[in-house]
Design a protein around this motif. Structure first.
Motif, mmCIF file in Angstrom:
data_model
loop_
_atom_site.group_PDB
_atom_site.id
_atom_site.type_symbol
_atom_site.label_atom_id
_atom_site.label_comp_id
_atom_site.label_asym_id
_atom_site.label_seq_id
_atom_site.Cartn_x
_atom_site.Cartn_y
_atom_site.Cartn_z
ATOM 1 N N TYR A 83 1.058 -1.544 -0.135
ATOM 2 C CA TYR A 83 0.459 -0.063 0.054
ATOM 3 C C TYR A 83 1.178 0.980 -0.140
ATOM 4 O O TYR A 83 0.492 1.976 -0.836
ATOM 5 C CB TYR A 83 -0.729 -0.366 1.131
ATOM 6 N N ILE A 106 0.991 4.210 -3.047
ATOM 7 C CA ILE A 106 0.793 5.265 -2.714
ATOM 8 C C ILE A 106 1.807 7.225 -3.253
ATOM 9 O O ILE A 106 1.527 7.546 -3.768
ATOM 10 C CB ILE A 106 0.313 5.343 -1.365
ATOM 11 N N TRP A 158 -7.774 14.259 -6.878
ATOM 12 C CA TRP A 158 -7.020 12.672 -6.678
ATOM 13 C C TRP A 158 -6.212 12.456 -5.589
ATOM 14 O O TRP A 158 -5.906 11.848 -4.835
ATOM 15 C CB TRP A 158 -7.075 11.413 -8.044
ATOM 16 N N GLN A 159 -5.104 13.004 -5.599
ATOM 17 C CA GLN A 159 -3.452 13.550 -5.170
ATOM 18 C C GLN A 159 -4.272 13.915 -3.470
ATOM 19 O O GLN A 159 -3.968 13.447 -2.842
ATOM 20 C CB GLN A 159 -2.806 13.939 -5.155
ATOM 21 N N LEU A 213 -5.987 10.799 -1.851
ATOM 22 C CA LEU A 213 -5.692 9.578 -2.459
ATOM 23 C C LEU A 213 -4.485 10.047 -0.556
ATOM 24 O O LEU A 213 -4.513 8.659 -0.535
ATOM 25 C CB LEU A 213 -5.333 8.895 -3.437
ATOM 26 N N ALA A 247 -13.607 11.300 -5.951
ATOM 27 C CA ALA A 247 -11.863 11.341 -4.646
ATOM 28 C C ALA A 247 -12.423 11.139 -3.242
ATOM 29 O O ALA A 247 -12.315 11.458 -2.694
ATOM 30 C CB ALA A 247 -11.376 11.976 -5.946
ATOM 31 N N VAL A 261 -14.055 8.286 -1.867
ATOM 32 C CA VAL A 261 -12.848 7.642 -1.364
ATOM 33 C C VAL A 261 -11.201 7.934 -0.642
ATOM 34 O O VAL A 261 -11.330 7.160 0.203
ATOM 35 C CB VAL A 261 -12.263 7.562 -2.506
ATOM 36 N N GLY A 262 -11.103 8.840 -0.722
ATOM 37 C CA GLY A 262 -10.324 9.143 0.256
ATOM 38 C C GLY A 262 -10.904 9.556 1.909
ATOM 39 O O GLY A 262 -9.603 9.655 2.336
ATOM 40 N N VAL A 301 -10.470 6.115 3.254
ATOM 41 C CA VAL A 301 -9.070 5.543 3.426
ATOM 42 C C VAL A 301 -8.601 6.804 4.754
ATOM 43 O O VAL A 301 -8.345 6.220 5.597
ATOM 44 C CB VAL A 301 -8.096 6.212 2.466
#
Length: 196
Positions: free
Chosen positions: A19, A23, A65-66, A69, A154, A157-158, A161
């Motif tokens: 992971y 990343i 997205w950066q 994530l 995004a 999802v982020g 996480v």
């Protein structure tokens, strides 16, 4: 707020290292893409008196997205701003209770952001991304039809996480306190970072 290795716990976890490496690869390669696009955009504008109308939009989507994530990994590495005035002045049980009081509302907030972020992303499944359509139409003659959903998703999802990182971090701290170890507040060398 990072988890560090102790003598009683494992310092290596293959799943976490996969992971972490994924990343880091995503972070580096996406930043490289942004830099290349911006260099080409500047060269096109100032050397050839032309402009890539899709460049700024595409870089913005990559940056979104950066951000989402990488925020969970940044939390894990202890790179987010934290205020810890108590440090080692209180016993581990009180410190764990304080972390719970601080983490619980953050986790609830992240849950609501995940749900509302998903609902918001689903609303835009019928609208396509203009930059991708322009690039794809230039290359193939037909629009790609990639929905804006893939930009807005995004956020959930982020946040998912980051929520996983929060929960696992608290579980590791609780385990350490229950087994007589103290939670760690000082940064550790990179090779000693525990999974999540």
């Amino acid at each position: 707020m990072e988890a560090t290795a102790t003598a009683a716990g494992p310092s290596r976890n293959p799943l976490f290292h996969f992971y972490a490496n994924a990343i880091k690869f995503i972070a580096g390669s996406s930043m490289l893409v942004i830099v290349v696009i911006m260099i080409v955009q500047v060269a096109a504008r100032y050397l050839f008196n032309a402009s890539l109308i899709w460049a700024e939009e595409l870089c913005r989507y990559i940056l979104i997205w950066q951000t989402f994530l990488l925020i969970g990994f940044a939390y894990h590495q202890g790179e987010l701003v934290a205020l810890d005035m108590l440090g080692k002045r209180v016993n581990p049980y009180v410190k764990l209770l304080i972390r719970f009081i601080v983490s619980a509302p953050v986790c609830v907030f992240l849950y609501f952001i995940i749900v509302s972020g998903w609902n918001n992303a689903v609303r835009f499944t019928g609208q396509s991304i203009p930059a991708v359509d322009f690039i794809w139409t230039s290359l193939t003659g037909a629009p790609a039809g990639l929905p804006v959903f893939w930009v807005y998703v995004a956020v959930p999802v982020g946040c998912s996480v980051l929520l996983i990182h929060f929960v696992v971090r608290f579980a590791l701290d609780a385990y350490r306190v229950a087994t007589g170890q103290d939670t760690h507040d000082q940064p550790a060398p990179q090779e000693e970072i525990l999974p999540l």
